[in-house]
Design a protein around this motif. Structure first.
Motif, PDB file in Angstrom:
ATOM      1  N   ILE A  29       0.845  -1.193   0.000  1.00  0.00           N
ATOM      2  CA  ILE A  29       0.000   0.000   0.000  1.00  0.00           C
ATOM      3  C   ILE A  29       0.882   1.245   0.000  1.00  0.00           C
ATOM      4  O   ILE A  29       1.728   1.412   0.894  1.00  0.00           O
ATOM      5  N   PRO A  30       0.726   2.130  -0.973  1.00  0.00           N
ATOM      6  CA  PRO A  30       1.532   3.361  -1.004  1.00  0.00           C
ATOM      7  C   PRO A  30       1.384   4.145   0.298  1.00  0.00           C
ATOM      8  O   PRO A  30       0.289   4.252   0.850  1.00  0.00           O
ATOM      9  N   GLY A  31       2.502   4.660   0.780  1.00  0.00           N
ATOM     10  CA  GLY A  31       2.518   5.334   2.067  1.00  0.00           C
ATOM     11  C   GLY A  31       1.590   6.524   2.174  1.00  0.00           C
ATOM     12  O   GLY A  31       1.151   6.878   3.260  1.00  0.00           O
ATOM     13  N   ASN A  32       1.288   7.167   1.058  1.00  0.00           N
ATOM     14  CA  ASN A  32       0.429   8.349   1.120  1.00  0.00           C
ATOM     15  C   ASN A  32      -1.055   8.002   1.210  1.00  0.00           C
ATOM     16  O   ASN A  32      -1.897   8.877   1.335  1.00  0.00           O
ATOM     17  N   LEU A  33      -1.395   6.703   1.130  1.00  0.00           N
ATOM     18  CA  LEU A  33      -2.797   6.300   1.192  1.00  0.00           C
ATOM     19  C   LEU A  33      -3.220   5.871   2.586  1.00  0.00           C
ATOM     20  O   LEU A  33      -4.393   5.959   2.932  1.00  0.00           O
ATOM     21  N   LEU A  34      -2.289   5.409   3.367  1.00  0.00           N
ATOM     22  CA  LEU A  34      -2.646   4.883   4.685  1.00  0.00           C
ATOM     23  C   LEU A  34      -1.550   5.270   5.671  1.00  0.00           C
ATOM     24  O   LEU A  34      -0.398   4.868   5.523  1.00  0.00           O
ATOM     25  N   SER A  35      -1.914   6.074   6.675  1.00  0.00           N
ATOM     26  CA  SER A  35      -0.935   6.499   7.666  1.00  0.00           C
ATOM     27  C   SER A  35      -0.583   5.336   8.594  1.00  0.00           C
ATOM     28  O   SER A  35      -1.275   4.315   8.635  1.00  0.00           O
ATOM     29  N   GLY A  36       0.499   5.511   9.337  1.00  0.00           N
ATOM     30  CA  GLY A  36       0.890   4.483  10.289  1.00  0.00           C
ATOM     31  C   GLY A  36      -0.199   4.221  11.315  1.00  0.00           C
ATOM     32  O   GLY A  36      -0.453   3.066  11.701  1.00  0.00           O
ATOM     33  N   LYS A  37      -0.899   5.272  11.746  1.00  0.00           N
ATOM     34  CA  LYS A  37      -1.979   5.123  12.718  1.00  0.00           C
ATOM     35  C   LYS A  37      -3.141   4.341  12.111  1.00  0.00           C
ATOM     36  O   LYS A  37      -3.723   3.467  12.764  1.00  0.00           O
ATOM     37  N   GLN A  38      -3.466   4.655  10.853  1.00  0.00           N
ATOM     38  CA  GLN A  38      -4.565   3.950  10.189  1.00  0.00           C
ATOM     39  C   GLN A  38      -4.192   2.489   9.924  1.00  0.00           C
ATOM     40  O   GLN A  38      -5.031   1.592  10.019  1.00  0.00           O
ATOM     41  N   GLN A  39      -2.918   2.273   9.571  1.00  0.00           N
ATOM     42  CA  GLN A  39      -2.456   0.907   9.345  1.00  0.00           C
ATOM     43  C   GLN A  39      -2.574   0.087  10.630  1.00  0.00           C
ATOM     44  O   GLN A  39      -2.997  -1.073  10.609  1.00  0.00           O
TER      45      GLN A  39
END
Length: 435
Positions: A29-39
């Motif tokens: 998943i590209p980093g700009n689509l899902l933040s670390g918190k959302q992940q």
């Protein structure tokens, strides 16, 4: 062992190790689509779900189903096992199990165990057993240690004598197991009902089918009179004409027999019931050994059910718009799992493109449903929780529809241009389930 079985087992085991598998998926998943918190939120939602945990354990560790067979001599137990597998299986007796009233078998072919069975063939036929408390206790201990997945009560369609005694024996088996078990009443040899000359189920006349319904009603009444819960009563025919006479062949040659004439009836219904009712590990093994062409779809449908519930959990977040990225990633992961079950290893970008194409661009498309989902959360400002409940229903239904479209596309070969219709039908199906 079947190479297709080995490959499917490898894939299912990989998915079963979801911690590692998710890391692989989330890494795409590209980093700009899902933040670390959302992940982290996505991981928490996935790994805290008990239904998903049960499914993953089944994928990692499938095992042969274990059945206790209750029925008199000549009722057709081995024929039923062969009919269920579609193969002439070797009946291998295990070591002594501590009671003379039952024998334990495995049914095997090509080194693969299909079923483990305790055959209680003498129960009901022996008056001595019904009066022997020690023998009954011994059998109870054996059944409990065996930990069966279901009790299969077999009664021949052309006989009714002693049914009450045999049902009482089945009741003892259920109590002996020490926990709730599916009880299946199986009426065997329905091909022998009049007119018995007709062996092809496609040609069964209405009168023969009516007789089957009468037999079902009779057996159900006996179970009710004996106060024995029965989950299903299924009439079956195990009639198969093999390509050669098994009695003329060695054990190895019997394992290579093919079906010359298939007179089986009710077997698919029985397998459907068992796959839905028994322990998930046994159900997966049953599907992988017997209906390998269907098992990927069945596992995919289980994932769809779990992920639809998880989508509702994500959508219950009361903060407007924070869950869209997590929800879309959840749905993309579902697509990637279903594709993987079909033998394809998708890149996140490819799965995301299909997800977007399923969204549609019209007023009823999924994209605007997502916007409506987020808009519904404004209702929380008026009545706390109301908007989130609406949002959860939309998210769950959308995930269900997307999963069904993925099954159609990856496992059934439905063209991409027809998937929007699949999505609409699935949405309608989901909505009807809420009524």
């Amino acid at each position: 062992m079947n190479p297709q079985f080995e490959e499917l087992q490898k894939r299912m085991n990989h998915i079963g190790n979801l911690n590692n598998y998710l890391e692989d998926l989330l890494a795409k998943i590209p980093g700009n689509l899902l933040s670390g918190k959302q992940q982290a939120k996505l991981m928490d939602v996935l790994l805290d779900d008990s239904d998903l945990t049960s499914l993953l354990e089944g994928l990692k560790d499938p095992r042969p189903p274990r059945f206790v067979l209750v029925g008199r001599t000549g009722v057709g137990k081995s024929s039923l096992i062969n009919a269920m597998s579609g193969r002439y299986l070797a009946e291998v007796s295990d070591v002594e199990i501590g009671t003379e009233e039952a024998r334990r078998f495995t049914y095997e072919s090509d080194g693969q165990v299909y079923f483990e069975v305790i055959d209680t063939r003498d129960i009901g036929e022996s008056e001595a057993f019904t009066k022997d408390a020690d023998a009954e206790a011994e059998l109870a201990a054996v059944v409990k240690a065996f930990r069966p997945d279901a009790i299969l009560f077999l009664q021949k369609a052309t006989e009714r004598a002693h049914s009450d005694i045999d049902v009482e024996s089945a009741k003892k088996m259920m109590l002996s197991a020490g926990y709730g078990l599916p009880m299946v009443g199986i009426i065997t040899h329905v091909d022998e009902l009049n007119p018995s000359r007709i062996k092809d189920p496609a040609d069964y006349p209405p009168g023969k089918l009516a007789l089957m319904e009468d037999k079902k009603g009779q057996l159900r009444r006996i179970f009710k009179e004996q106060k024995v819960p029965v989950d299903a009563i299924i009439p079956v025919s195990s009639y198969i004409e093999w390509s050669q006479d098994p009695d003329d062949l060695s054990e190895v040659e019997r394992g290579e027999l093919t079906i010359g004439f298939d007179g089986r009836y009710g077997i698919e219904e029985l397998l459907d019931f068992l796959e839905q009712s028994i322990d998930i590990r046994a159900a997966i093994h049953l599907g992988m050994t017997i209906r390998i062409h269907k098992i990927s779809e069945r596992i995919a449908l289980r994932f769809i059910k779990v992920f639809s519930t998880l989508a509702a959990t994500v959508a219950l977040s009361p903060i407007i718009a924070t869950d869209i990225a997590v929800l879309l990633s959840l749905q993309t992961v579902l697509l990637m799992i279903i594709a993987y079950l079909s033998g394809r290893d998708l890149a996140f970008k490819t799965a995301r493109e299909l997800l977007v194409s399923l969204g549609g661009i019209g007023a009823t498309g999924f994209t605007l449903r997502m916007i409506a989902q987020q808009g519904s959360k404004f209702a929380n400002l008026i009545l706390p929780g109301a908007g989130s409940a609406i949002s959860a229903s939309i998210a769950s239904g959308g995930t269900y529809a997307i999963g069904k479209a993925a099954v159609a596309y990856y496992l059934k070969g439905v063209p991409e241009e027809e998937l929007n219709k699949v999505v609409k039908n699935a949405r309608d199906e989901f909505d009807r389930g809420l009524e």
